[in-house]
Design a protein around this motif. Structure first.
Motif, PDB file in Angstrom:
ATOM      1  N   TYR B  56     -65.168 104.201  68.424  1.00 26.55           N
ATOM      2  CA  TYR B  56     -64.951 104.844  69.717  1.00 26.55           C
ATOM      3  C   TYR B  56     -63.857 104.095  70.467  1.00 26.55           C
ATOM      4  CZ  TYR B  56     -68.893 107.715  68.628  1.00 26.55           C
ATOM      5  OH  TYR B  56     -69.691 108.626  68.008  1.00 26.55           O
ATOM      6  N   GLY B  57     -62.803 104.828  70.826  1.00 24.93           N
ATOM      7  CA  GLY B  57     -61.684 104.237  71.559  1.00 24.93           C
ATOM      8  C   GLY B  57     -62.027 104.055  73.028  1.00 24.93           C
ATOM      9  N   PRO B  58     -61.055 103.635  73.841  1.00 27.67           N
ATOM     10  CA  PRO B  58     -61.328 103.320  75.247  1.00 27.67           C
ATOM     11  C   PRO B  58     -62.062 104.431  75.997  1.00 27.67           C
ATOM     12  CG  PRO B  58     -59.162 102.519  74.648  1.00 27.67           C
ATOM     13  CD  PRO B  58     -59.664 103.275  73.449  1.00 27.67           C
ATOM     14  N   LEU B  59     -61.613 105.675  75.877  1.00 23.15           N
ATOM     15  CA  LEU B  59     -62.254 106.754  76.649  1.00 23.15           C
ATOM     16  C   LEU B  59     -63.614 107.120  76.058  1.00 23.15           C
ATOM     17  CD1 LEU B  59     -59.178 109.053  77.374  1.00 23.15           C
ATOM     18  CD2 LEU B  59     -60.240 107.362  78.871  1.00 23.15           C
ATOM     19  N   GLY B  60     -63.720 107.136  74.742  1.00 26.42           N
ATOM     20  CA  GLY B  60     -64.990 107.452  74.091  1.00 26.42           C
ATOM     21  C   GLY B  60     -66.044 106.389  74.362  1.00 26.42           C
ATOM     22  N   THR B  61     -65.609 105.143  74.365  1.00 25.90           N
ATOM     23  CA  THR B  61     -66.533 104.044  74.657  1.00 25.90           C
ATOM     24  C   THR B  61     -67.120 104.218  76.048  1.00 25.90           C
ATOM     25  OG1 THR B  61     -65.307 102.540  73.230  1.00 25.90           O
ATOM     26  CG2 THR B  61     -66.728 101.536  74.903  1.00 25.90           C
ATOM     27  N   GLN B  62     -66.245 104.546  77.010  1.00 27.31           N
ATOM     28  CA  GLN B  62     -66.717 104.710  78.376  1.00 27.31           C
ATOM     29  C   GLN B  62     -67.615 105.937  78.510  1.00 27.31           C
ATOM     30  OE1 GLN B  62     -65.345 101.994  80.128  1.00 27.31           O
ATOM     31  NE2 GLN B  62     -67.109 102.452  81.418  1.00 27.31           N
ATOM     32  N   LEU B  63     -67.246 107.032  77.843  1.00 24.72           N
ATOM     33  CA  LEU B  63     -68.073 108.246  77.907  1.00 24.72           C
ATOM     34  C   LEU B  63     -69.442 108.010  77.270  1.00 24.72           C
ATOM     35  CD1 LEU B  63     -68.539 111.258  78.424  1.00 24.72           C
ATOM     36  CD2 LEU B  63     -67.151 111.784  76.404  1.00 24.72           C
ATOM     37  N   LEU B  64     -69.450 107.373  76.109  1.00 23.82           N
ATOM     38  CA  LEU B  64     -70.721 107.100  75.435  1.00 23.82           C
ATOM     39  C   LEU B  64     -71.594 106.162  76.269  1.00 23.82           C
ATOM     40  CD1 LEU B  64     -72.389 107.579  72.844  1.00 23.82           C
ATOM     41  CD2 LEU B  64     -71.168 105.663  71.795  1.00 23.82           C
ATOM     42  N   ARG B  65     -70.969 105.143  76.870  1.00 24.69           N
ATOM     43  CA  ARG B  65     -71.702 104.254  77.786  1.00 24.69           C
ATOM     44  C   ARG B  65     -72.344 105.063  78.907  1.00 24.69           C
ATOM     45  NH1 ARG B  65     -70.785  98.715  78.433  1.00 24.69           N
ATOM     46  NH2 ARG B  65     -71.168  98.823  80.657  1.00 24.69           N
ATOM     47  N   ASN B  66     -71.573 105.986  79.476  1.00 24.83           N
ATOM     48  CA  ASN B  66     -72.083 106.773  80.599  1.00 24.83           C
ATOM     49  C   ASN B  66     -73.239 107.670  80.176  1.00 24.83           C
ATOM     50  OD1 ASN B  66     -70.127 105.522  82.118  1.00 24.83           O
ATOM     51  ND2 ASN B  66     -68.758 107.288  82.206  1.00 24.83           N
ATOM     52  N   VAL B  67     -73.126 108.282  78.989  1.00 26.70           N
ATOM     53  CA  VAL B  67     -74.230 109.114  78.485  1.00 26.70           C
ATOM     54  C   VAL B  67     -75.496 108.261  78.358  1.00 26.70           C
ATOM     55  CG1 VAL B  67     -75.099 110.389  76.479  1.00 26.70           C
ATOM     56  CG2 VAL B  67     -72.738 110.760  77.268  1.00 26.70           C
ATOM     57  N   LYS B  68     -75.356 107.093  77.754  1.00 23.46           N
ATOM     58  CA  LYS B  68     -76.527 106.224  77.563  1.00 23.46           C
ATOM     59  C   LYS B  68     -77.056 105.696  78.888  1.00 23.46           C
ATOM     60  CE  LYS B  68     -74.273 103.665  74.537  1.00 23.46           C
ATOM     61  NZ  LYS B  68     -73.996 102.546  73.583  1.00 23.46           N
ATOM     62  N   ASP B  69     -76.148 105.343  79.795  1.00 24.67           N
ATOM     63  CA  ASP B  69     -76.579 104.839  81.104  1.00 24.67           C
ATOM     64  C   ASP B  69     -77.298 105.918  81.908  1.00 24.67           C
ATOM     65  OD1 ASP B  69     -75.606 102.353  80.558  1.00 24.67           O
ATOM     66  OD2 ASP B  69     -73.885 102.459  81.892  1.00 24.67           O
ATOM     67  N   GLN B  70     -76.829 107.147  81.820  1.00 25.49           N
ATOM     68  CA  GLN B  70     -77.491 108.230  82.550  1.00 25.49           C
ATOM     69  C   GLN B  70     -78.870 108.511  81.967  1.00 25.49           C
ATOM     70  OE1 GLN B  70     -76.700 109.484  85.481  1.00 25.49           O
ATOM     71  NE2 GLN B  70     -75.044 107.999  85.407  1.00 25.49           N
ATOM     72  N   TRP B  71     -78.988 108.403  80.649  1.00 19.13           N
ATOM     73  CA  TRP B  71     -80.311 108.556  80.024  1.00 19.13           C
ATOM     74  C   TRP B  71     -81.245 107.453  80.528  1.00 19.13           C
ATOM     75  CZ3 TRP B  71     -83.645 105.928  76.733  1.00 19.13           C
ATOM     76  CH2 TRP B  71     -84.620 106.687  76.084  1.00 19.13           C
ATOM     77  N   TRP B  72     -80.736 106.228  80.528  1.00 21.95           N
ATOM     78  CA  TRP B  72     -81.553 105.079  80.963  1.00 21.95           C
ATOM     79  C   TRP B  72     -81.956 105.223  82.430  1.00 21.95           C
ATOM     80  CZ3 TRP B  72     -83.480 101.586  77.660  1.00 21.95           C
ATOM     81  CH2 TRP B  72     -84.072 100.433  78.188  1.00 21.95           C
ATOM     82  N   ARG B  73     -80.984 105.648  83.229  1.00 21.49           N
ATOM     83  CA  ARG B  73     -81.260 105.860  84.657  1.00 21.49           C
ATOM     84  C   ARG B  73     -82.379 106.877  84.842  1.00 21.49           C
ATOM     85  NH1 ARG B  73     -78.944 106.031  89.875  1.00 21.49           N
ATOM     86  NH2 ARG B  73     -79.229 108.058  90.861  1.00 21.49           N
ATOM     87  N   SER B  74     -82.277 107.985  84.102  1.00 27.30           N
ATOM     88  CA  SER B  74     -83.259 109.049  84.270  1.00 27.30           C
ATOM     89  C   SER B  74     -84.608 108.676  83.656  1.00 27.30           C
ATOM     90  CB  SER B  74     -82.694 110.341  83.667  1.00 27.30           C
ATOM     91  OG  SER B  74     -83.588 110.944  82.785  1.00 27.30           O
TER      92      SER B  74
END
Lengths: 454, 454
Positions: B56-74
């Motif tokens: 995962y490149g720079p943008l994919g890394t950030q998007l994947l982080r956000n998906v996982k963080d939103q799951w964790w948040r919820s």
């Protein structure tokens, strides 16, 4: 991290260098706390554990997340010149052939001919530590990479390694990242993720384990500027630990001597922490020169260069690498935070974790379990939870609950009492000072934000 | 996730069910965007890639982080009843023996006697897809777990598997977590992390890969309440995707028929997304009954029960499991966000990612590269960066830069122009409406926060 395993594996004790004075947690105290409060468990403990792997419980998971998130915030979010990467763990043998890991990422091992146990040659005093026999084989080099097969047949074509460091992911993707993000030198690529090394002697709890988590950044610079950036990153990385609460006196920078340097490095310094067993490595900062990019250019036949539009020249950048261990950083933060003081004439265990690292930022405690308080407690939690990691704790006396939150490092407790039903206010209690102040519920989020330095 | 690999592996196409009308991205469009803009690259591409793994490149890394963080948040942060876990990837064979994976986590394979290629038996039409020979062996069961050795010798004592799902980590740590967190039923344990399955036919880009990332939660409930909680979690999980921008019409819940259910499950439903190749699974919600806890109690000899202090009874909880794939969720978010519209008479590619998922939340764009703007741009960035992921983009025309940010989904652009030097204000431009408003720099953080729904 360093492909020479010695740098991670052989300096677990650095001799007699004095460690700083003052209350210092023992490894046993940390292990006990971690197990009792659910920070870290031996992996699959109901089956007797498994070969020095660990499972992070609810509090440890949150603490480790916070350590990694703070690293990311400091290395990527707050900077103009570093982007992220998340490369695969399963990797092609070609990567490790070019990087030199296949040939030289090894430990010397000997077998005991008597009991057939296997040992690190450089750790032996001439006889088998298990049976005492002196009948040992010659030392042979043992590669520390875990191997497996990706595909339906187990042959050369499917052989794969679990990465022993995240760094090579940045080197093999250097050109793709530089192109897609249109970067000029200097710029960095950062990655957080699991790596695997088949260590023969895992030790000191989560300090050295076969499965571990790294936080590595490769900073690509014009060769002429490499020395300057090496100094810069040594300084930056020391400051990061201090900014998250490790006392300066418990940190030091140790420059490698000429005999200790890896073959590809012209300068390396370790950020060391005063662990209970002595000074030991938290992270290494290395000038890796152009070794890796040239090795992969040769291995792949691709050009791994930077084209300077102004000068019209192609250059292979030098690399400055700050490479930290997330799990050992977490252990250092725990050790540095561990404290015992006296409150109200009684001894108190308190984890003085920085507010950005604490597993829970706020605990919400109803003074009584009576149903009449429950709706207000839920209301308070629903205001706080979108902004902060919160715990709700309802059992036992309020004093017991304060102690429980102190022991796991929660910076703030919010107590809801019967007056709250009348005055729409709650009490905020500070972990470190134990001081309490009354705050209107309408101002609670702002007040908690300010106290947490948000 | 389901230990029966069929549930992940065999329903890549669900027949002729119609997918919703409207502009839909093709897989090719997504792959092209991902490569061109640095979301996702084939792993170690300079070496020709490696067996369907991806970096995962720079943008994919950030998007994947956000998906996982939103799951964790919820799943963790916003809830009262779920705690986190982070278990090891390297696991003891005892875990997989008890769970049933060693025996039944298999695919049926046949060999072609002519060209020696190996194929999934249930995917073959009677002859080898490579050479056309009909001389095939009988099908044999092939275990999908990756194996390796943890320790200096390669024998039974060091055999280890890479976990094929994160779920078993929650089951083997059930008692330790319940005790250390003093939980009552119902409560859940959530985990995000890598899993590995030696799929024979990885396909559809990052939809099915050998190395992938899961977001799983095991929710332990009194057996009598299992049906109610199963319904609850089906509903909650659907809502999560909708809350992050996937149109309801592109999601459906598909209940498994009796013949499709795993042996341990009394009810399973898949949350499905309208992928370009048809409806396919984003996550499974399963009533796993008490199968796993009983299996590990038997395997380990430990009691994996919940003691109800009120009733004085011991009970083996039932488990409701919402098990999602982070990488395929990321792919679904990309596909749903991909759009082409018209702006100023020209066609525009825009990624309508939810603001909580966008790799960059704000791009700061100086109107000109002239040095006179640089200090103010740095000042604006230093105000924004502590709160938001920011990009600084200085090259080419402002129109080109807006298009570039639109294409990667950045919700807000902040433009610093020469007037800004006089009026201390900047222009905020909205990705979706392309509307622009002038905002004083002093109010910028508050204004951006409000627009991002913080």
């Amino acid at each position: 991290m360093n492909p020479d395993p010695e740098s991670q594996a052989s300096r677990s004790h650095l001799g007699s260098d004095a460690i700083p004075d003052g209350r210092a947690a023992t490894v046993e105290e940390i292990v006990n706390l971690c197990k009792r409060r659910g920070f870290i468990f031996p992996s699959a403990e109901i089956y007797g554990g498994f070969r020095s792997t660990y499972d992070y419980g609810p509090l440890g998971t949150q603490l480790l997340r916070n350590v990694k998130d703070q690293w990311w915030r400091s290395m990527v979010q707050l900077r103009d010149d570093v982007v992220g990467l998340d490369a695969a763990i399963l990797t092609s043998p070609k990567v490790w052939e070019a990087s030199g890991h296949l040939e030289s990422f090894t430990d010397p091992l000997v077998d005991c001919r008597q009991c057939h146990e296997r040992w690190r040659a450089d750790k032996l005093a001439g006889s088998c530590p298990r049976c005492g026999s002196k009948d040992l084989t010659e030392a042979r080099e043992f590669n520390l990479m875990f191997s497996t097969h990706a595909g339906p047949v187990e042959d050369e074509s499917t052989l794969a390694y679990l990465r022993p460091e995240t760094a090579q992911g940045m080197f093999v993707n250097f050109a793709a990242v530089a192109t897609t993000t249109r970067r000029s030198l200097p710029f960095g690529i950062a990655q957080v993720g699991k790596s695997f090394r088949n260590e023969i002697t895992p030790q000191n709890f989560v300090f050295r384990t076969r499965e571990f988590e790294q936080m590595e950044m490769e900073y690509f610079v014009p060769p002429a500027d490499a020395d300057k950036w090496f100094e810069y990153w040594c300084d930056e990385r020391l400051k990061w630990y201090v900014s998250l609460g490790i006392p300066e006196g418990k940190l030091r920078l140790r420059h490698h001597g000429p005999d200790e340097l890896s073959h590809y490095s012209t300068a390396t310094a370790d950020v060391e922490f005063a662990f209970p067993w002595g000074w030991d490595e938290l992270e290494g900062v290395a000038n890796r020169t152009d070794y890796d990019l040239k090795a992969h250019a040769k291995g792949s036949g691709e050009r791994l260069e930077y084209f300077d539009q102004q000068s019209g020249e192609r250059v292979v950048p030098y690399v400055i690498e700050p490479a930290a261990g997330a799990t050992r950083a977490m252990m250092a933060f725990l050790i540095a935070a561990f404290d015992v003081d006296e409150v109200g004439g009684e001894s108190r265990s308190v984890l003085r974790l920085h507010q950005r690292l604490a597993p829970y930022e706020v605990a919400v405690l109803p003074l009584s379990k009576k149903d009449s308080l429950a709706p207000l407690v839920s209301e308070v939690l629903s205001k706080l939870r979108p902004h902060f990691m919160c715990d709700r704790d309802v059992t036992q006396s309020i004093g017991r609950r304060y102690r429980r939150q102190d022991e796991i490092g929660t910076p703030l407790c919010v107590t809801v009492d019967f007056d709250s039903l009348e005055d729409s206010a709650v009490t905020i209690r500070d972990r470190d000072t134990t001081e309490q102040v009354r705050v209107p519920i309408d101002h609670l989020v702002a007040e908690v934000s300010a106290r947490l330095g948000r």
